[in-house]
Write a protein that holds these residues in place. Structure first.
Motif, PDB file in Angstrom:
ATOM      1  N   GLU A 147     -30.154 -37.854  -5.337  1.00  0.00           N
ATOM      2  CA  GLU A 147     -28.943 -36.931  -4.584  1.00  0.00           C
ATOM      3  C   GLU A 147     -28.266 -37.931  -3.486  1.00  0.00           C
ATOM      4  OE1 GLU A 147     -26.986 -34.130  -4.779  1.00  0.00           O
ATOM      5  OE2 GLU A 147     -28.130 -34.276  -6.829  1.00  0.00           O
ATOM      6  N   ILE A 148     -29.176 -38.800  -2.711  1.00  0.00           N
ATOM      7  CA  ILE A 148     -28.683 -39.627  -1.816  1.00  0.00           C
ATOM      8  C   ILE A 148     -27.608 -40.905  -2.505  1.00  0.00           C
ATOM      9  CG2 ILE A 148     -30.431 -41.163  -1.633  1.00  0.00           C
ATOM     10  CD1 ILE A 148     -30.269 -40.846   1.584  1.00  0.00           C
ATOM     11  N   GLN A 149     -27.904 -41.188  -3.427  1.00  0.00           N
ATOM     12  CA  GLN A 149     -27.189 -42.248  -4.178  1.00  0.00           C
ATOM     13  C   GLN A 149     -25.819 -41.828  -4.917  1.00  0.00           C
ATOM     14  OE1 GLN A 149     -30.326 -43.986  -6.595  1.00  0.00           O
ATOM     15  NE2 GLN A 149     -30.061 -45.839  -4.923  1.00  0.00           N
ATOM     16  N   LYS A 150     -25.755 -40.332  -4.941  1.00  0.00           N
ATOM     17  CA  LYS A 150     -24.422 -40.097  -5.604  1.00  0.00           C
ATOM     18  C   LYS A 150     -23.078 -40.153  -4.987  1.00  0.00           C
ATOM     19  CE  LYS A 150     -26.595 -36.647  -8.647  1.00  0.00           C
ATOM     20  NZ  LYS A 150     -26.579 -34.968  -8.904  1.00  0.00           N
ATOM     21  N   ASP A 190     -20.363 -38.898  -4.436  1.00  0.00           N
ATOM     22  CA  ASP A 190     -19.769 -37.643  -3.735  1.00  0.00           C
ATOM     23  C   ASP A 190     -20.553 -37.564  -2.221  1.00  0.00           C
ATOM     24  OD1 ASP A 190     -17.599 -37.483  -5.184  1.00  0.00           O
ATOM     25  OD2 ASP A 190     -18.402 -36.111  -6.549  1.00  0.00           O
ATOM     26  N   ASN A 191     -21.722 -37.912  -2.349  1.00  0.00           N
ATOM     27  CA  ASN A 191     -22.496 -37.660  -1.101  1.00  0.00           C
ATOM     28  C   ASN A 191     -22.484 -38.850  -0.044  1.00  0.00           C
ATOM     29  OD1 ASN A 191     -23.277 -35.182  -2.329  1.00  0.00           O
ATOM     30  ND2 ASN A 191     -25.301 -35.902  -3.262  1.00  0.00           N
ATOM     31  N   GLN A 192     -21.592 -39.564  -0.357  1.00  0.00           N
ATOM     32  CA  GLN A 192     -21.407 -40.869   0.624  1.00  0.00           C
ATOM     33  C   GLN A 192     -20.506 -40.557   1.639  1.00  0.00           C
ATOM     34  OE1 GLN A 192     -23.863 -43.311   0.284  1.00  0.00           O
ATOM     35  NE2 GLN A 192     -24.480 -41.856  -1.416  1.00  0.00           N
ATOM     36  N   LEU A 193     -20.540 -40.591   2.716  1.00  0.00           N
ATOM     37  CA  LEU A 193     -19.752 -40.316   3.723  1.00  0.00           C
ATOM     38  C   LEU A 193     -18.516 -41.363   3.886  1.00  0.00           C
ATOM     39  CD1 LEU A 193     -18.731 -38.719   6.459  1.00  0.00           C
ATOM     40  CD2 LEU A 193     -20.237 -40.222   7.776  1.00  0.00           C
ATOM     41  N   CYS A 194     -19.119 -42.648   3.697  1.00  0.00           N
ATOM     42  CA  CYS A 194     -18.244 -43.749   3.503  1.00  0.00           C
ATOM     43  C   CYS A 194     -16.915 -43.624   2.538  1.00  0.00           C
ATOM     44  CB  CYS A 194     -18.866 -45.074   3.264  1.00  0.00           C
ATOM     45  SG  CYS A 194     -19.843 -45.156   1.881  1.00  0.00           S
ATOM     46  N   PHE A 195     -17.190 -42.950   1.392  1.00  0.00           N
ATOM     47  CA  PHE A 195     -16.708 -42.844   0.022  1.00  0.00           C
ATOM     48  C   PHE A 195     -15.582 -41.902   0.574  1.00  0.00           C
ATOM     49  CE2 PHE A 195     -15.481 -41.001  -3.858  1.00  0.00           C
ATOM     50  CZ  PHE A 195     -14.657 -42.208  -4.546  1.00  0.00           C
ATOM     51  N   ALA A 196     -15.970 -40.654   0.943  1.00  0.00           N
ATOM     52  CA  ALA A 196     -15.151 -39.528   1.723  1.00  0.00           C
ATOM     53  C   ALA A 196     -14.116 -39.955   2.523  1.00  0.00           C
ATOM     54  CB  ALA A 196     -16.079 -38.242   1.991  1.00  0.00           C
ATOM     55  N   LEU A 197     -14.505 -40.808   3.420  1.00  0.00           N
ATOM     56  CA  LEU A 197     -13.667 -41.264   4.588  1.00  0.00           C
ATOM     57  C   LEU A 197     -12.623 -42.323   4.038  1.00  0.00           C
ATOM     58  CD1 LEU A 197     -16.204 -41.810   7.797  1.00  0.00           C
ATOM     59  CD2 LEU A 197     -14.275 -40.131   7.186  1.00  0.00           C
ATOM     60  N   TYR A 198     -13.024 -43.063   3.144  1.00  0.00           N
ATOM     61  CA  TYR A 198     -12.191 -44.040   2.265  1.00  0.00           C
ATOM     62  C   TYR A 198     -11.054 -43.280   1.621  1.00  0.00           C
ATOM     63  CZ  TYR A 198     -10.696 -47.203  -1.473  1.00  0.00           C
ATOM     64  OH  TYR A 198      -9.911 -47.742  -2.366  1.00  0.00           O
TER      65      TYR A 198
END
Length: 148
Positions: free
Chosen positions: A3-6, A8-16
């Motif tokens: 799950e940690i590697q998905k 949609d679970n990455q803060l950096c991607f959501a902020l990007y």
């Protein structure tokens, strides 16, 4: 996959994604002024404190001189700012708003209001949530900057 590697679970991607989409929404609001997003945030910083060095402005905006210098040259060519070399230290350049740059502050008051309306235009995200998010992002930024 963990799950940690998905993605949609990455803060950096959501902020990007948010950053990219917000900047895209700014584009039509800034076009009448002949400004890019980076030019706009540069003016915002100068409206808060005019007559600062390129170094200080870069620190305030978290931009290196290689990124900031072309923005300042464009703002100068458009008549928003003047760049003046320090007579005592040729390496130091002070940025000051022109009359046009100061006048634009009043004209640009609608931009943050319109962006706020864009983000809160549906019932999924209101002003309270936006205020909380901004506070949380400032906290995250300060943690990350302090660790640098």
């Amino acid at each position: 996959m963990e799950e940690i590697q998905k993605l949609d679970n990455q803060l950096c991607f959501a902020l990007y994604v948010c950053s990219k989409e917000i900047i895209k929404k700014y584009k039509p609001l800034l076009e009448p002024f002949g400004l890019t997003y980076t030019g706009y945030i540069t003016l915002l910083a100068l409206w808060e404190q005019d007559g600062v060095t390129v170094k200080d402005l870069g620190e305030r905006l978290f931009l290196d001189s290689g990124t900031l210098t072309p923005v300042l040259k464009k703002l100068e060519a458009s008549g928003f700012v003047d760049r003046n070399r320090n007579k005592n230290d040729e390496r130091s350049v002070t940025i000051t708003l022109t009359d046009k740059g100061r006048r634009t502050q009043q004209s640009a008051l609608s931009i943050p209001r319109e962006m706020g309306c864009t983000i809160t235009s549906n019932s999924r995200f209101g002003m309270d949530e936006m205020s909380t998010l901004l506070k949380d992002l400032h906290t995250v930024s300060s943690v990350l900057v302090d660790e640098s």
